[in-house]
Scaffold this active site. Structure first.
Site, PDB file in Angstrom:
ATOM      1  CB  SER A 132      22.698  40.813  93.903  1.00  0.00           C
ATOM      2  OG  SER A 132      23.759  41.710  93.640  1.00  0.00           O
ATOM      3  CE1 TYR A 145      26.621  37.418  95.581  1.00  0.00           C
ATOM      4  CE2 TYR A 145      26.983  39.451  94.367  1.00  0.00           C
ATOM      5  CZ  TYR A 145      26.333  38.754  95.374  1.00  0.00           C
ATOM      6  OH  TYR A 145      25.388  39.386  96.150  1.00  0.00           O
TER       7      TYR A 145
END
Ligand code: 8X3
Length: 250
Positions: A132, A145
């Protein structure tokens, strides 16, 4: 040559399901791995693949996946992952952080460890980890995250170094804003308002198909070409905090 094979984890929805479809269209026999049996059974039936119920965080379940795949595998897409919560670090929920590390890092490592012999045995394997842009930067409320996705990125780099003399390419795709049915809803624990706010004023975020298309390109390059990493965002997202949003009605 016999039909090449691919495993996609997290294949029950979003990027995983789209990737399974695109790889099947590109000629792969796809093992669709995820926890939700009904979804992967329907997907596998649609694309002529094989459903394998698998929780990547459970070692016994991962062993069953490896047994289902057999001795040879050409492509592994470690897609299973996710974000849980968005609290500042000062209010971090340790359980959410553990879950994120479990699925984005440890689960990925467990699947890789179990399937690596089959990738090597193919003589031309490709390991592709779905990271990501959250694995490249920091942002407020993203702590657990971003930490986990930085983990995904570093594990990928480490693997590329460690497998340098093996017939396995090691790649990472790092998507930015992708609108899927579940990612933001899971992150915000089903709060549709918060989930929709992520994409507010952005009529054209990336879709799961955009990412699946890029993944399929990456894993179908000639065997001497290793796409180390591919960062992919919608045009409107120049950086995590710099998103061109159109005014939305109150
Ligand atoms: C998702 C990207 O912007 O939500 O992996 O961190 S972001």
């Amino acid at each position: 040559m016999s039909q090449p094979s691919a495993v996609v984890t997290g294949a029950s929805s979003g990027i995983g399901a789209a990737t399974a479809r695109h790889l099947a269209a590109a000629g792969f026999h796809v093992f669709c791995a995820a926890r939700r049996a009904d979804r992967i059974e329907a997907l596998a039936a649609e694309i002529g693949g094989t459903p394998v119920v698998c929780d990547v965080t459970d070692p016994a379940s991962v062993e069953q996946l490896a047994a289902a795949v057999g001795d040879t595998l050409h492509v592994l897409v470690n897609n299973a992952g996710g974000a849980f919560g968005s609290t500042p670090v000062a209010q971090a929920d340790s359980d959410d952080w553990r879950r994120m590390y479990e699925v984005n890092v440890i689960g990925l490592v467990q699947v890789t460890r179990a399937l690596l012999p089959a990738l090597v045995a193919s003589g031309d394997g490709v390991l592709l980890n779905v990271g990501s842009t959250a694995g490249r930067i920091a942002y407020e409320g993203g702590g657990g995250y971003t930490a986990a996705k930085h983990g995904t990125q570093v594990v990928t780099e480490t693997l590329r170094l460690e497998l340098w003399d093996q017939p396995v390419r090691v790649c990472e795709i790092a998507p930015g804003m992708v609108k899927t049915d579940e990612f933001a809803m899971v992150r915000f624990d089903g709060d549709r308002g918060k989930a929709e706010a992520v994409y507010a004023g952005v009529p054209d975020p990336l879709t799961a198909d955009d990412i699946a298309d890029a993944i399929t390109w990456m894993v179908t390059r000639p065997s001497h070409v290793n796409v180390d990493e591919l960062v992919i965002r919608p045009r409107r997202q120049a950086a995590q905090h710099k998103v061109h949003r159109e005014p939305t009605p109150e």
